[in-house]
Each structure stands twice: as C-alpha cells, then as structure tokens.
Design a protein around this motif. Sequence first.
Motif, mmCIF file in Angstrom:
data_model
loop_
_atom_site.group_PDB
_atom_site.id
_atom_site.type_symbol
_atom_site.label_atom_id
_atom_site.label_comp_id
_atom_site.label_asym_id
_atom_site.label_seq_id
_atom_site.Cartn_x
_atom_site.Cartn_y
_atom_site.Cartn_z
ATOM 1 N N LEU A 1 -17.711 -3.141 3.550
ATOM 2 C CA LEU A 1 -16.509 -4.535 4.551
ATOM 3 C C LEU A 1 -17.368 -5.443 5.089
ATOM 4 O O LEU A 1 -16.554 -6.271 4.984
ATOM 5 C CB LEU A 1 -15.334 -3.174 4.657
ATOM 6 C CG LEU A 1 -15.392 -2.452 4.521
ATOM 7 C CD1 LEU A 1 -14.681 -0.706 5.553
ATOM 8 C CD2 LEU A 1 -14.141 -2.566 3.436
ATOM 9 N N SER B 1 0.634 -0.847 -0.278
ATOM 10 C CA SER B 1 0.150 0.022 -0.028
ATOM 11 C C SER B 1 0.866 1.608 -0.233
ATOM 12 O O SER B 1 1.587 1.408 1.165
ATOM 13 C CB SER B 1 -0.940 0.049 0.858
ATOM 14 O OG SER B 1 -1.377 -1.119 1.085
ATOM 15 N N THR C 1 -11.660 -2.804 -0.698
ATOM 16 C CA THR C 1 -11.806 -1.675 -0.162
ATOM 17 C C THR C 1 -12.014 -0.599 -1.207
ATOM 18 O O THR C 1 -12.201 0.469 -1.069
ATOM 19 C CB THR C 1 -10.120 -0.872 0.503
ATOM 20 O OG1 THR C 1 -9.370 -1.246 -0.800
ATOM 21 C CG2 THR C 1 -9.635 -1.991 2.227
ATOM 22 N N GLU D 1 -11.030 6.108 3.054
ATOM 23 C CA GLU D 1 -9.933 5.540 3.049
ATOM 24 C C GLU D 1 -10.814 4.175 4.024
ATOM 25 O O GLU D 1 -10.369 3.873 5.346
ATOM 26 C CB GLU D 1 -8.732 6.299 2.902
ATOM 27 C CG GLU D 1 -8.701 7.610 5.303
ATOM 28 C CD GLU D 1 -7.436 7.767 5.526
ATOM 29 O OE1 GLU D 1 -6.785 6.911 5.581
ATOM 30 O OE2 GLU D 1 -7.495 8.571 5.578
ATOM 31 N N PRO D 2 -11.445 3.667 2.714
ATOM 32 C CA PRO D 2 -11.387 1.957 4.229
ATOM 33 C C PRO D 2 -9.983 1.683 3.877
ATOM 34 O O PRO D 2 -9.399 1.400 3.112
ATOM 35 C CB PRO D 2 -12.252 1.765 3.138
ATOM 36 C CG PRO D 2 -12.830 2.640 1.968
ATOM 37 C CD PRO D 2 -11.959 3.670 1.887
ATOM 38 N N TRP D 3 -10.306 0.615 5.237
ATOM 39 C CA TRP D 3 -8.443 0.209 5.382
ATOM 40 C C TRP D 3 -8.867 -1.478 6.160
ATOM 41 O O TRP D 3 -9.630 -0.714 7.276
ATOM 42 C CB TRP D 3 -7.435 0.597 6.060
ATOM 43 C CG TRP D 3 -7.635 1.245 7.710
ATOM 44 C CD1 TRP D 3 -8.604 2.678 7.553
ATOM 45 C CD2 TRP D 3 -7.955 0.773 8.555
ATOM 46 N NE1 TRP D 3 -8.363 2.596 8.708
ATOM 47 C CE2 TRP D 3 -7.931 1.874 9.784
ATOM 48 C CE3 TRP D 3 -7.210 -0.344 8.895
ATOM 49 C CZ2 TRP D 3 -7.866 1.131 10.919
ATOM 50 C CZ3 TRP D 3 -6.822 -1.171 10.200
ATOM 51 C CH2 TRP D 3 -7.852 -0.220 11.528
ATOM 52 N N ILE D 4 -8.775 -1.963 5.669
ATOM 53 C CA ILE D 4 -8.800 -3.957 6.371
ATOM 54 C C ILE D 4 -8.067 -4.671 7.154
ATOM 55 O O ILE D 4 -6.972 -4.639 5.980
ATOM 56 C CB ILE D 4 -10.016 -4.398 5.619
ATOM 57 C CG1 ILE D 4 -9.476 -4.829 4.512
ATOM 58 C CG2 ILE D 4 -11.421 -3.936 5.714
ATOM 59 C CD1 ILE D 4 -10.502 -5.804 3.792
ATOM 60 N N HIS E 1 -5.582 -1.422 2.139
ATOM 61 C CA HIS E 1 -6.243 0.388 2.083
ATOM 62 C C HIS E 1 -6.300 0.715 0.589
ATOM 63 O O HIS E 1 -4.965 0.847 0.005
ATOM 64 C CB HIS E 1 -5.043 1.192 2.884
ATOM 65 C CG HIS E 1 -5.177 2.478 3.042
ATOM 66 N ND1 HIS E 1 -4.001 3.277 3.640
ATOM 67 C CD2 HIS E 1 -6.204 3.456 3.221
ATOM 68 C CE1 HIS E 1 -4.718 4.804 4.017
ATOM 69 N NE2 HIS E 1 -5.761 4.553 3.411
ATOM 70 N N SER E 2 -7.553 1.268 0.127
ATOM 71 C CA SER E 2 -7.651 2.391 -1.072
ATOM 72 C C SER E 2 -8.525 4.202 -0.043
ATOM 73 O O SER E 2 -8.581 3.989 0.559
ATOM 74 C CB SER E 2 -8.543 1.781 -1.549
ATOM 75 O OG SER E 2 -8.382 0.261 -2.051
ATOM 76 N N ASN F 1 -15.315 4.137 9.046
ATOM 77 C CA ASN F 1 -15.575 3.613 7.936
ATOM 78 C C ASN F 1 -16.144 2.470 8.683
ATOM 79 O O ASN F 1 -16.261 1.503 7.688
ATOM 80 C CB ASN F 1 -13.989 2.575 8.006
ATOM 81 C CG ASN F 1 -12.796 3.151 7.539
ATOM 82 O OD1 ASN F 1 -13.685 4.435 6.680
ATOM 83 N ND2 ASN F 1 -11.490 3.251 7.251
#
Length: 263
Positions: A161, A98, A133, A208-211, A237-238, A189
Amino acid sequence: MIEILDPADLPRARATGALVAGILQTLKGRSSVGTNLLDIDRWAEAMIVEAGAESCYVDYEPSFGRGPFGHYICTSVNDAVLHGKPFDYTLAEGDLLSLDLAVSLGGVVADSAISFIVGGAEEPASLAMIDATERALSAGIAAARPGARIGDLSHAIGSVLSAAGYPISTEFGGHGVGSTMHQDPHVPNTGRPGRGYTLRPGLLLALEPWIMADTATLYTDADGWTLRSATGCRTAHSEHTIAITDDGAEILTRPRSAAGPGR
Ligand code: MG
Ligand code: MG
C-alpha cells in the motif's frame, strides 16, 4: 479470544468460504447501472437464507456502530470505505462499489470483500486503488504460514500500500475468524515484521487491506455506521478469509473462476 479450528472442521470452513465467495460474485454480476443498494441487500438476504446460513451483520451491534446494523451486506460507494449501510441509492456508471459480506454456516464464519467499478467505465485512478488492495491482500496471504508472526503479514500488506502511494489507517484491519466474526488476533494493515502472535495451523484469519486515495482520516456518516473518507476521495477494500495450513495458507473465500483475489 483466539480459536484454532480442528482439522476435521476444515471442510465446514471451506463450505462457508465458498458460500460467501459465490454470493459476492453473484451480487457483483447483478450490480449494474440502475441497481439499488437495497436490492443488493435483499438479494444477499435471500441467498443467505436459501443456503441455511446466518448473517453476521443483521443483529450486529458493536461499539463502533449505532444500534443493530439491520442489513445483510455492506455496500460502500465511492467515498464510503467500510461498514457501508445499504440505503436508497441507485448505482451510476463509474461508481466504485465495495461489497463486504460475512456469514456463519455450520458454526464457522467466513468474511470477504470485493471492490469494482459499476458499468464499463475505465477509470485509471480507481482501478489502481482496487489493484493496490488486491496486491496487498495477496502479499499478506503469501506471508501467512505456521511460524510467521502477525507483524509479518501486516508488514507485507502495508509495504504494498505504501509503495503504491496510499496513506494507511490502522483504525480497522484484519482479524481472527471462527465461530464468530471478529476475534483476536487483530491484523493491522501496516506493521513491523517479527512482532505479534505466531501463526499456527487451524487459525482462520480475515485479511482486509483498505485505502483512501489521499487521506487516512475517516468520518462516520449520519447513518451511524458508514465510514467515509474525510476528504470525500474515493476508496477501495479487498478481503479474504484464509486458513493457516501445515505448509502455508488456504484462501477459503476465493471465487471458483478467479484469476486473483476478489476477482
Ligand atoms: Mg468483511
Ligand atoms: Mg473483516
């Protein structure tokens, strides 16, 4: 503080967004098996300087990091998900990388992140995380328009998500952007629709979705910055910076040749 961009300044925000998108795509193209994270950092610095822009990172010294960041881009590999501090690491086939970049140009900041697999490896589990994401980011952007509430965006992001089966942390999320990188309002998120700040034209937001594959718990690396998954699992992460317009939202950091977010 919440800043609202004057419509006359939208071209400047577009210019910053295009710069960030262009640098990220160039760095993605150069990130191959054998590339060192410190090279990516140096290339980012050179492109920022060349453009006459300023790094939002190099002198950044927030409460959640130890001392000034000292680098120009975040490089988060595999179990690292956010704030990855570049170090002497050579990328290997199949690494999930990322890249997160924020710069200021003409007084306006743009902030964007992309995740991708290094080399030609097709790893379904990693690709599914990246896809989740990106779809969550698209859903959040689709919900963004004047009159919408922050909770509407959070709910749209979190629904994607959750449906994809990933745990969600609200420890870090999206944020307002303007003359500085991190402003109000915070955009978690996940959240409940109809709650929170009401969007208006001229607001710039970084979504900024992140998982992490199997946990919502982070730990901080010994470097004092890099946030990693507690279980060692992979992460994605995007992020895009968008401008709320009269009739919706404009993605400022979309790559020119893009088919979708971050690609
Ligand atoms: Mg970012
Ligand atoms: Mg951000």
